[in-house]
Design a protein around this motif. Structure first.
Motif, PDB file in Angstrom:
ATOM      1  N   VAL A  80       2.247   7.138  -6.734  1.00  0.00           N
ATOM      2  CA  VAL A  80       1.261   8.153  -7.106  1.00  0.00           C
ATOM      3  C   VAL A  80       1.793   9.540  -6.773  1.00  0.00           C
ATOM      4  O   VAL A  80       1.656  10.482  -7.563  1.00  0.00           O
ATOM      5  CB  VAL A  80      -0.092   7.879  -6.405  1.00  0.00           C
ATOM      6  N   HIS A  81       2.440   9.662  -5.628  1.00  0.00           N
ATOM      7  CA  HIS A  81       3.006  10.953  -5.219  1.00  0.00           C
ATOM      8  C   HIS A  81       4.082  11.407  -6.212  1.00  0.00           C
ATOM      9  O   HIS A  81       4.129  12.575  -6.595  1.00  0.00           O
ATOM     10  CB  HIS A  81       3.581  10.840  -3.807  1.00  0.00           C
ATOM     11  N   GLY A 109       5.727  14.782 -10.811  1.00  0.00           N
ATOM     12  CA  GLY A 109       6.236  14.849 -12.186  1.00  0.00           C
ATOM     13  C   GLY A 109       5.316  15.654 -13.094  1.00  0.00           C
ATOM     14  O   GLY A 109       5.771  16.478 -13.890  1.00  0.00           O
ATOM     15  N   VAL A 110       4.035  15.421 -12.974  1.00  0.00           N
ATOM     16  CA  VAL A 110       3.063  16.171 -13.778  1.00  0.00           C
ATOM     17  C   VAL A 110       3.084  17.649 -13.398  1.00  0.00           C
ATOM     18  O   VAL A 110       3.059  18.533 -14.259  1.00  0.00           O
ATOM     19  CB  VAL A 110       1.646  15.576 -13.625  1.00  0.00           C
ATOM     20  N   ALA A 111       3.167  17.933 -12.101  1.00  0.00           N
ATOM     21  CA  ALA A 111       3.240  19.330 -11.661  1.00  0.00           C
ATOM     22  C   ALA A 111       4.505  19.996 -12.181  1.00  0.00           C
ATOM     23  O   ALA A 111       4.485  21.155 -12.606  1.00  0.00           O
ATOM     24  CB  ALA A 111       3.186  19.401 -10.137  1.00  0.00           C
ATOM     25  N   MET A 143       0.824  -1.193   0.000  1.00  0.00           N
ATOM     26  CA  MET A 143       0.000   0.000   0.000  1.00  0.00           C
ATOM     27  C   MET A 143       0.867   1.255   0.000  1.00  0.00           C
ATOM     28  O   MET A 143       0.592   2.195  -0.721  1.00  0.00           O
ATOM     29  CB  MET A 143      -0.924  -0.054   1.216  1.00  0.00           C
ATOM     30  N   GLU A 144       1.916   1.249   0.831  1.00  0.00           N
ATOM     31  CA  GLU A 144       2.793   2.410   0.927  1.00  0.00           C
ATOM     32  C   GLU A 144       3.549   2.640  -0.378  1.00  0.00           C
ATOM     33  O   GLU A 144       3.758   3.780  -0.791  1.00  0.00           O
ATOM     34  CB  GLU A 144       3.779   2.217   2.092  1.00  0.00           C
ATOM     35  N   ASN A 145       3.957   1.569  -1.047  1.00  0.00           N
ATOM     36  CA  ASN A 145       4.687   1.697  -2.310  1.00  0.00           C
ATOM     37  C   ASN A 145       3.811   2.337  -3.374  1.00  0.00           C
ATOM     38  O   ASN A 145       4.274   3.158  -4.161  1.00  0.00           O
ATOM     39  CB  ASN A 145       5.181   0.329  -2.754  1.00  0.00           C
ATOM     40  N   ARG A 146       2.549   1.970  -3.418  1.00  0.00           N
ATOM     41  CA  ARG A 146       1.626   2.551  -4.394  1.00  0.00           C
ATOM     42  C   ARG A 146       1.427   4.043  -4.120  1.00  0.00           C
ATOM     43  O   ARG A 146       1.374   4.854  -5.041  1.00  0.00           O
ATOM     44  CB  ARG A 146       0.292   1.817  -4.337  1.00  0.00           C
ATOM     45  N   ARG A 147       1.326   4.415  -2.862  1.00  0.00           N
ATOM     46  CA  ARG A 147       1.148   5.813  -2.490  1.00  0.00           C
ATOM     47  C   ARG A 147       2.361   6.645  -2.919  1.00  0.00           C
ATOM     48  O   ARG A 147       2.214   7.749  -3.405  1.00  0.00           O
ATOM     49  CB  ARG A 147       0.909   5.932  -0.990  1.00  0.00           C
TER      50      ARG A 147
END
Length: 113
Positions: free
Chosen positions: A8-9, A14-16, A1-5
């Protein structure tokens, strides 16, 4: 779960970052627009100065991209990258001044203005 978060972060950061750099490029184009209008569409006797388009637009756009990259690197705390982007920005400014890339057509009223 932490790896997925974390993934996403990183993706959001990167998009920002891409959006900040793209906004810098757009700001460079918008800063160039008055010079482009005056240089391309003519001034005195319809004379056009194509260096405004061929040199001015790329220099202003790349300058905006470099400014956005420098800002992004500063916000992220990456000092070496921000210094590199600032050096690129200074080199572009020097090139622009040396070749007078934003010089429009000659003034219509002559040297006595």
């Amino acid at each position: 779960m932490e790896n997925r978060r974390e993934t996403v972060h990183e993706a959001v950061r990167g998009v920002a970052g891409c959006l900040v750099v793209a906004a810098g490029g757009a700001a460079g184009m918008l800063a160039w627009a008055p010079y482009g209008r005056r240089g391309i569409f003519g001034g005195f006797e319809g004379e056009s100065e194509w260096n405004v388009l061929l040199l001015g637009l790329p220099v202003m756009t790349l300058g905006g991209l470099a400014a956005g990259a420098a800002l992004l690197a500063l916000v992220q705390g990456k000092w070496r990258r921000s210094l590199g982007a600032a050096a690129l920005l200074a080199a572009l400014a020097g090139f622009g001044v040396a070749f007078d890339v934003l010089q429009g057509p000659p003034s219509s009223c002559g040297p006595d203005c």
